[in-house]
Design a protein around this motif. Sequence first.
Motif, PDB file in Angstrom:
ATOM      1  N   ALA A 160       0.527  -1.264   0.198  1.00 49.81           N
ATOM      2  CA  ALA A 160      -0.081  -0.116   0.093  1.00 49.81           C
ATOM      3  C   ALA A 160       0.593   1.078   0.397  1.00 49.81           C
ATOM      4  O   ALA A 160       0.745   2.394  -0.981  1.00 49.81           O
ATOM      5  CB  ALA A 160      -0.921  -0.391   1.062  1.00 49.81           C
ATOM      6  N   LEU A 161       1.754   1.011   1.374  1.00 49.07           N
ATOM      7  CA  LEU A 161       2.753   2.403   0.968  1.00 49.07           C
ATOM      8  C   LEU A 161       3.772   2.623  -0.237  1.00 49.07           C
ATOM      9  O   LEU A 161       3.390   3.559  -1.175  1.00 49.07           O
ATOM     10  CB  LEU A 161       3.391   2.662   1.654  1.00 49.07           C
ATOM     11  CG  LEU A 161       3.342   2.120   3.125  1.00 49.07           C
ATOM     12  CD1 LEU A 161       4.676   1.548   4.498  1.00 49.07           C
ATOM     13  CD2 LEU A 161       2.666   3.663   3.995  1.00 49.07           C
ATOM     14  N   VAL A 162       4.339   1.841  -1.241  1.00 49.47           N
ATOM     15  CA  VAL A 162       3.985   1.656  -2.161  1.00 49.47           C
ATOM     16  C   VAL A 162       2.870   1.809  -3.270  1.00 49.47           C
ATOM     17  O   VAL A 162       3.518   3.217  -4.554  1.00 49.47           O
ATOM     18  CB  VAL A 162       5.012  -0.025  -3.464  1.00 49.47           C
ATOM     19  CG1 VAL A 162       5.320  -0.115  -4.576  1.00 49.47           C
ATOM     20  CG2 VAL A 162       5.858  -0.491  -1.932  1.00 49.47           C
ATOM     21  N   GLY A 163       2.238   1.579  -2.849  1.00 49.37           N
ATOM     22  CA  GLY A 163       1.033   2.462  -4.244  1.00 49.37           C
ATOM     23  C   GLY A 163       1.280   4.195  -3.875  1.00 49.37           C
ATOM     24  O   GLY A 163       0.203   5.177  -5.140  1.00 49.37           O
ATOM     25  N   MET A 164       1.336   4.041  -3.146  1.00 54.65           N
ATOM     26  CA  MET A 164       1.249   5.868  -2.627  1.00 54.65           C
ATOM     27  C   MET A 164       2.745   6.599  -2.795  1.00 54.65           C
ATOM     28  O   MET A 164       2.261   7.765  -2.889  1.00 54.65           O
ATOM     29  CB  MET A 164       0.903   5.875  -0.607  1.00 54.65           C
ATOM     30  CG  MET A 164      -0.779   5.488  -0.481  1.00 54.65           C
ATOM     31  SD  MET A 164      -0.800   5.287   1.601  1.00 54.65           S
ATOM     32  CE  MET A 164      -0.607   7.071   1.655  1.00 54.65           C
ATOM     33  N   GLY A 165       2.958   5.685  -3.287  1.00 52.86           N
ATOM     34  CA  GLY A 165       4.121   6.812  -4.306  1.00 52.86           C
ATOM     35  C   GLY A 165       5.529   6.771  -3.469  1.00 52.86           C
ATOM     36  O   GLY A 165       7.064   7.630  -3.406  1.00 52.86           O
ATOM     37  N   LEU A 166       5.974   5.439  -2.211  1.00 53.76           N
ATOM     38  CA  LEU A 166       6.700   5.996  -1.039  1.00 53.76           C
ATOM     39  C   LEU A 166       8.347   5.060  -1.397  1.00 53.76           C
ATOM     40  O   LEU A 166       7.588   4.131  -2.259  1.00 53.76           O
ATOM     41  CB  LEU A 166       6.198   5.485   0.372  1.00 53.76           C
ATOM     42  CG  LEU A 166       5.974   6.965   0.866  1.00 53.76           C
ATOM     43  CD1 LEU A 166       4.499   7.231   0.326  1.00 53.76           C
ATOM     44  CD2 LEU A 166       5.720   5.667   2.383  1.00 53.76           C
ATOM     45  N   SER A 167       9.624   5.570  -1.278  1.00 44.27           N
ATOM     46  CA  SER A 167      10.580   4.614  -1.589  1.00 44.27           C
ATOM     47  C   SER A 167      10.731   4.504  -0.575  1.00 44.27           C
ATOM     48  O   SER A 167      10.343   4.384   0.653  1.00 44.27           O
ATOM     49  CB  SER A 167      11.554   6.143  -1.803  1.00 44.27           C
ATOM     50  OG  SER A 167      11.934   7.417  -0.920  1.00 44.27           O
TER      51      SER A 167
END
Length: 221
Positions: free
Chosen positions: A164-171
């Motif tokens: 989910a965090l990857v999907g939100m654009g986080l590195s």
Amino acid sequence: MIRVLLADDQLLVRAGFRALLDAQPDIEVSGEAADGEEAVRLVRELRPDTVLMDIRMPRLDGLAATRRITDDPELNEVKVVVLTTFELDEYVFEAIRSGASGFLVKDTEPEELLRAVRAVVNGDALLSPGVTRRLIAEFAARSKEPTASIALGRLTDREREVMALVGMGLSNEEIARRLVVSPLTAKTHVSRAMVKLGARDRAQLVVLAYESGLVRPGWLG
């Protein structure tokens, strides 16, 4: 040495990219294509590490060429980065869904282009800095409605959280800070989620996060 294939129907554009890339000690341009058909042929012949693929080209456009490359199991290691003149190109999100590892706007700063080429080869890149996280959400909103994915059941709770965090654009570094873990641990969770879901790279993991409803447009703030 990172080997790059340039696919763009404008000679001056290719010349500019070649001059920049060939000046780097760790990057070389292995070939140039003026249309999608030639791009696919050269990828099969030269096996570059990545392709900088323009969308609008004669004979075969960049979107169709990207599909041919990413659908070929023998070319699984080749990363395609779509080039576009405008951030809001209507084909960009579809290109990522088709297997592209991300995209860059053509007016990206030279330093960012070089960073992106290196990152894509390492499996870390998704979008150019000129494309905001809100743009990811906009493309996701234009895609099909989220549907429940049985495949998500293969993930652990932590892997779903990381996805989910990857999907939100986080590195990976941002994910590590958010979850108070090491960047290596964050990267490991991302890699395991990709393997379990059969995602080609981080870009496809983002697409799956949206399409499964794990992340929804508008959550990015």
